[in-house]
Structure formats: C-alpha cells, structure tokens
Design a protein around this motif. Sequence first.
Motif, short mmCIF file in Angstrom:
data_model
loop_
_atom_site.label_atom_id
_atom_site.label_comp_id
_atom_site.label_asym_id
_atom_site.label_seq_id
_atom_site.Cartn_x
_atom_site.Cartn_y
_atom_site.Cartn_z
N SER A 37 0.94 -1.24 -0.10
CA SER A 37 -0.01 0.19 -0.05
C SER A 37 0.86 1.05 0.07
N ALA A 266 -12.94 6.46 5.54
CA ALA A 266 -12.81 5.13 5.05
C ALA A 266 -13.68 4.83 3.75
N LEU A 269 -12.26 6.65 0.78
CA LEU A 269 -11.13 5.96 0.11
C LEU A 269 -11.44 4.66 -0.58
N TYR A 270 -12.49 4.02 -0.21
CA TYR A 270 -13.12 3.06 -1.02
C TYR A 270 -13.54 3.60 -2.03
N ALA A 281 -4.39 7.46 -5.22
CA ALA A 281 -4.67 8.46 -4.35
C ALA A 281 -5.50 7.80 -3.12
N ALA A 282 -6.16 6.78 -3.31
CA ALA A 282 -6.95 5.82 -2.27
C ALA A 282 -5.70 5.49 -1.38
N SER A 283 -4.62 5.00 -1.73
CA SER A 283 -3.72 4.55 -0.91
C SER A 283 -2.87 5.56 -0.09
N SER A 286 -5.21 6.54 2.74
CA SER A 286 -5.09 5.44 3.67
C SER A 286 -3.94 5.78 4.59
N TRP A 287 -2.79 6.26 3.96
CA TRP A 287 -1.78 6.35 5.07
C TRP A 287 -1.81 7.65 5.67
N LEU A 289 -4.56 9.01 6.84
CA LEU A 289 -5.83 8.64 7.66
C LEU A 289 -4.97 8.05 8.97
N PHE A 290 -4.13 6.87 8.58
CA PHE A 290 -3.44 6.31 9.62
C PHE A 290 -2.61 6.94 10.36
#
Lengths: 311, 423, 276
Positions: A37, A266, A269-270, A281-283, A286-287, A289-290
């Motif tokens: 990811s 979430a 990004l889905y 961009a979605a990956s 996610s980072w 947000l993490f």
Amino acid sequence: MKLPPVLRLSPEWAPYVLLSPFLILFLVFGVFPLAFSLFLAFQAWEPTSGLGAMEYVGLNNYAFALRDEWFWKSLKNTAWLAVASGVPQHLVAIPLAVFIHTSFKKLRNGVVGAYFMPYITSTVAIAILFSSLFSTDYGLINVFLQALAQVPGLGWFLPANPVDWLNDPDNIKPAISMIVFWRYVGFNVVLYLAALQTIPGDIYEAATMDGAGRLQQFFHITLPGLKPMIFFGVTLSVIGGLQLFEEPFILTGGRGGTDQSGMTTAIYLYRMAFDFNDFGAASAMSWLLFILVAALTWVTHMAFRPRGASA
Amino acid sequence: MGQTTRWFSLGRVFTCLLPLALWLGHARAQQLLTVAAFPAVDEIVRGAIPRWNRLHPNVGIKVVSRQFSDHHTAMTTALSTSFYLPDVMALEVGYVGRFAQGGGLEDLSRPPYDIRKFEARYVPYALQQATSRKGAVVAAPADIGPGTLLYRADVLARAGVSEAELIESWDSYVASGAKIKAATGAYLMAHARDMKDIVIRTGVQPGEGLYFDSRSNVLVTTPRFVRAFELARRVRQHKLDARVGAWSNEWSEGFKRGTIATQMSGAWLAGHLNNWLAPNTKGQWRAAQLPDGAFAAYGGTFFAIARGVPAANKPLAWEFIQMMTLDREVQLGAFKLQDAFPALLETYDDPFFELPIEFLGGQKARITWRTAASRIAAVAVHKQDAFADEVINTELDKVLERGKDITLALADAQRLLQQRAHR
Amino acid sequence: MTNDSNRLSAWAAYAVVGVGALIMLAPFYFMFVFATHSRTEIFSLPPPVFFGDDFFNNLKILTERMPFWRNLGWSVYVAIASTVLTLLFCSMGGYAFAVFDFRFKNALFGLVMGTMLLPSFMNMIPTFMIMDMLGWIDQPRALYIPGAASAFGIFLMRQFVATSIPKDLVEAARMDGCSELGIYARIVLPLLKPALGTLGLITFIASWNNFIGPLVVMRSPEMYTLPLALRSLQSPVNTEWGALMTGSAIATLPLVVLFVLSSRQLIAGLTAGAVK
C-alpha cells in the motif's frame, strides 16, 4: 504414533515450526499489504489498463489528497461521527455498568446479554433494518417521535414534522451516530463491568462509614478505579470511530449521502479506488488517515497516562 | 507383474479409453463464448441465442449476469488483471467513458474489426460516444435511450394545459407547471435536478464533453450550466417539484398516485412504468419531445471486447457483437421484447414503429422517439464524468436547499473539478 | 440515607437498565416482525408491530433475486474454515510464544501486537490487488486464509497458555519422551479448550459478519456471503424490502441463537483479554 527419529522436532526448532503457519500468513497478508500500500501511494494506476500500467508519480498522490476538498470534508465527517457516537457510549456505559453491578445479581447475565447482543450481529443487517426505521414518512422512529411530541411538556423541543433522516445532510450524521451508539454501548458496559469487579468492595464500605454519599463515592472511588479501562475503551472508540465504514456505507447506499455528509474517510477512500478508479490517491489517503489515527491514539495515551508512572 | 505384461495391460486400458478421449475432445471443440451483462441486457442476449445458434451451431453462449453496478465493478476488476475476463462485455454508456480512457478494451476501428465500415449504419451519436479522445472506438452501440418527456394527459387536461404549451420553451414549461399545481395540486416534476440534467445537455459544442472539453478544461461555468441552475431554482422556488429522488419508494408512489405530472427520461421509462412502476395508470400517459427543442440521450448499452481476451476467441466475440448490433432481426427483437431502442438505423423503417402503444393511450410514440434519436448530438465522455456528476448535484442541492448563490456554487464546482481533471 | 430512598434509587436503577435493555432488543424484534410482512405493509402507517403472514412470499422473492441458499452456504463454509484454521494456527503460535524462548521472540510479538492497532481500511486496497494478482478473486479462500493470522487470536492464546499451562508440565512431558508436536497435541490443546471455545466463537461471529472482506474480493453473486448478498438486494431500483428483511433475519438468527447459548463464555473470554 511415534515419528521416526529423523523427523522429530527438537525443542530448539519446535517454536519456529509451530509459529510458521501463523507467521507466513501474517507476513503475506498482514505485513506485505502494508508495504504494498505504501508502494501504491507513490504510483498512478488506472485499473482497466491492466497491472503493468503503474507509473511512478512521487508525492503527487499525497499532494492531491491534501488539497482535495472532499478529503477534508470526509475527515470532518469522520471526526464528528467519532465524537458523537463515541462520547455518549462511555457516558452512558459507565453509569449503566455501575447500576448493573450494584443492583442486578440474578438477572445480570440476561441483562448483560441483552446489551451485548447488538455488538455481535451483522452490521449490514442492522443498517438495513435501521434504514427502514429511519424512513421519513413510515419509519418507526419518526412515528415514535411524533407520538412523543403529543405528550404535553415534551412537545416543545421535539420536531413537529417528520424528520428526514436519510436525505437531509444535517440529519444523516445523527442517524449514523445513533446506530453506532446502539451497537457499542453494550460492549463498553461489559468492559466496565469487568473493571468494576477489580475495585475491592471494602473501600466502599470504609467510605460509607466515613459518611461519604453515593455520588461522592462514585466520583472519588469508582471513576478513578475505572481509569485504566476508560483509557482502553476510549482508545478503542477512537480507533473504531476513525475507521467507521459499514454503517454509513449501508445507510447511504455506498455513496456517502447528500452533500457527502455521511461520507467517512474510510468510505471516501473505498470510493476513490472502486468508484473513481484512482488507486494511488486512495492508498495515499489511507496512509494519511493512519497517521492521524496513530497521532490521536498517542494523544489519548498521553492524556490518560497514570501520573508519576512511566508509560 | 512382469514388464511386458504391464505394458500390455496399459495398452489395453489405453485403447479402451481412446474413443472416449476422442469423443470428449470433439465435444470440447464445441466452443463456449462468455458474455457478461446486467438486467435487462442479459435477457436481450438470451433472446438472441437462437439466432446465434443458426449462424454458429458449434459455439455456445454463456451469459453471466450481475446487478448493474456490481457488473461494472466486476468488469473493472477483470480488466485489471485479465483474470475472469468475459469474451464479450456489455457496458452502459456512463462506464464506456471510463473504460475508454483506460486502454483495456480492443480498438474496434482497427483491423480486423474495422467498425468504421459500418459507421453509416449506426445512429451517429451512439458510435461517437464510444470513441475515445485518441479516436479509438472501444465499443459498439446496441441500444440507445432517446430522451423524451412523459406526461399525464389527464392531469394536463384538468389544468387546461396543451402539449404544445408544455414543451414550447423552458419558460412555458415552468409556467405550465404553475398552472398544473394550481389546478390539480400535482407537481410538474419529481425533482428539480431532472430539469438541470436536460438543460446542461443542450448546447454542447462538437468535441466537448458534458463537464470537460477535449483538453480536460472544466466547463461548469458555461452558460448552459448557469441556465440549468437558474431554471432548477425557479422550479424549486415555485414549489413545482416533488423533491423525490429517482427510483425511490416515494418516486414510484408519486407515479401511482398521479402526484407527479411529467418526467423527463429515456424512452425506456414507459416500459418500466407499464411493468412495475405504475401499471395502474395505463392509458393516461403520453410521450412528447423534450421542451425547448432539446434532444438528449438517457442511457444506452454497448458491447466491447477486452484486450486480454485470448486471441482465439476474439474473432467469435466480434461476430457476436456484429450480430447483436448490426443484425436487423436481433435489434428489432430486443426492441419488441425489452424496449431496447435500436442503435441500428436500418431498423427504423420497420412497421413496428408505427404501432400504437397501449400504455400511452394508443400513441405511436416510437415515431416521436425515432425522430429524437436522429437529432441527438454526441457528447464526449471523460474519465471524471461520474465524479463531476456528483459534484454538480451536490452544488445544486446547496442552491436549492440552502439558497446558495449560483455563481458561487458553480465556481466551487469548477475548483473541485479542476483539481482532478487531469488525473 | 433512609431505606426508602435506597429502595427508590434501586427501582430507578432497575427502570433505567430495563428500558435500556428494551431499546437494545427492540430492533431485533422489529427485524423479525418485518421479515413476515410485504414491502407495502412495512412502509405503511402505522408500521406493523405484530407478525404477519408474508414470510414464505418474501422467501420466494428472496431466492428468485439471489442465489440465497448458496450465499448462506458460503457464509457457513467460510466461517467454519476460518474458525478451524484460526484456532489451529493461533493456538500453535500462542503456545510457541508462551512456552519457548527463541531469537526475535519479543520483537516478533511486538510486531504482531502493533498490527492490532491498524485500522481495517489500511488493508482494503492492497488486499484487493494481492488477491487480484493471485487469481483469488471470487474464491472463498481469499476470505478464510488471511484471517487465520489473527493478532487478537494469538494474543488470547498466548495469554491463556502463559497463565494456565505451567512450563514444568511441558518439561516433564519432554523428559517422558513425548515429541514436541505430541506435547502440543496431547497436553496443551486439551488444556486450552476454554480459550479455544472463546476464540472459536469470536472468530465464527467475525467471519459470519465480515462485510468489507467479501465486498472487496467477491465479484460474482453465486460466491457472495450473506452480508454482501443483502447489500446487493438493497439496489436503488425496486428494493424488495420484505425479502430484504427476511434475508436480514435469516442472516441474524444463527448468531442470536449461538449467542444466547454461549453468552457467558463469550463475554468472560473477551473481558479476560481486555483486563490485561
């Protein structure tokens, strides 16, 4: 059945063999996806062109995400939902746990079971049911609210007209919060009940003899005693709230609702990946947000750290 | 067993199995062509199987059907690694744009397909819609959705509004709506968004897309958007729309109870109304052209071949697509059974078009729709169209519900779309 | 404090808790009631409060629209496979962590625990791509194999082994000549039964309810598990609410039954894990 000596495990090798199935799966499906990811976050990939079409784009995806209004909108939504569903969970669960702990002996398992049941059922089934309960003209919740509004004294703060829960952007968030609250309050009751059992009863007896009232005992004995569990529970709520996906997803038909009001990060990004086909961009999102989740968890940890003791 | 004996036994087994193997081998020469589709295209494909069997008796057709959005997600997934690719895939027009830019579909304009040979036989705008910016034709049009205005003749009569008055211009359309509301209490339309959807499709310049032009410049501040938003706001201000979303429970109730007087949609909506939306209103609806001389398309199905399909299957896949899109019998069959308006021009002289439609009170609406089909202008597709759709709808909601200023709303939309126009 | 005020506050406590419990359970009641009504009955004023007679009709619509029994079958299959694999791998791994000393033990365990804090969305997209590349899309193994490496599972197992299985027992068995795998199979596993029961329940429930996993990995309706099947029934066009409710009720019932039978053990096991 004894294996021939050559195949028998020595105590030295045993742990590795025993651990290997778990470890292999863990590395392949737990750790590798993370690394992948991270790799994806630096690529541009259009899925319908096939796997070979990945293109290195450096920090482009991160820059895009940070500039994207919808990304920030989703963060705001997520934060709102996390707080609005998380705070009541604990505010209600603690007194409830205390009530159950002190007043229910025989019926305790039944009562606890009733509260815990929402937690074990399928989010999808529940969210579908609540979609019908939240229907503007025919849903039970509006019927109930209208009936309640007829009661003199309550009418002044209850809405006079049926509330449009699912289509009005202002109302979808409370609707989602209600479902999440309903689902998790029992889980927290169970946690607090367990923690309450670790507070010795003699302290209460001593306090009563000293003349302390029930409320005083609650604030000076119970709450401090619950602190570690509150920390644990709040951490779980923070992490859970920030990754909220299923309830809003089902309630808004997978799109996030009018004005994207129910679109958590979430969900966004889905959608970036599977609706708008932008996996890079979605990956990256996610980072991002993490990092936020990790930062908030750390903040919670700092806030609840026992004074004087090290972490 | 000795060596020789073993060989003889094996030999005997082999000779017995040989005929079986040959028979199996021959049976497997019966090829299978996989076609992936969604309701009701799956029925259309199944309906065409007898014709296919006459043309290619050795090749069977396997139809894999999924619900609409699941189907398109599955096709995206299949294209991404070439696993589980169907030989032929059905695509709705909204997705053709996305897939066209991706490069995962065969360019049918190149040999051995040379679809441009047949260009004159298709409704012009339809083939255009499957053409990517680089000129590749990624799919063949099977059916189209000519835009039409369906209206309740009885409600209009009660309000004293004639069809001519209704569709003369956008202004007269809105004015008629006020009359209808005053006389019968019925709403002019289901949602002001429907108004916006049509008006933005009028005045599209050649080569332009709906939201983006050929160079990915954002077009949402052009006059057609401003007019669309203004008209929609006017409809809302005069309380002429029922504020119900398409396909919701309240929407179908609105049709059943006659509280929605008109609906702009594809011609196929008449079929849905008849079948399950509001069969009780049979005979009360009529079809007209869209107001203000507008012509737009609502929907449309295409067939495509993925690049990853095994080379051996591609010729047959192309044969299948030709049959579905260029065979008069198949096209008319789909029209008669499933209301799928043909994309093949030569079917347009069939007497079927002259038949009265019972649901529409005996009106020969197919002639109206046929005229509309030939006048629809092509609108180019862009990868970010789906996203732009949502953004514009969100801004429109803010204008309608919160009174947001139109220029500001469109400027906000412009900014959002500019960020991703080139992704 | 007088006895009266004590009694009053006790009754207040009962009332509050009781009403709360009713609120918790009411939606389940309505789910089962709605499952027996048709779409128009559900969406009518007043909404139905008692059971109706449309259950079999709903079932018919349900099975016409979806390969529902297949979906139910897949849910069962994946849940069982997931439970068996998870119990096996986590008990082996937990035993290894608790009883043995080996290089990198602490670092590895720390790594595994760290991933417990990871939000679920982190893996959504890469998991899809990995499954895509492996050709595991639409395969049930894409659902039960990754889950077998459950960080929570190995944590629970290690905890239990560390507290309930003395190392001397293992030593004694070793000296008696028992093979390492034999010790695991014949001594450790039987002692682990309560923990296995709890983890089994938790894993089964989690697998049954898993929605994001199948959403990302399954593409064909015949391969869907129940949550995904329900969601695809929830189409924007012509939603069959009666059938949807029936499907939801069928999806929920096994877990409710399982829970009623095992609630004590489940809750005890969870709290044992939480009160670390």
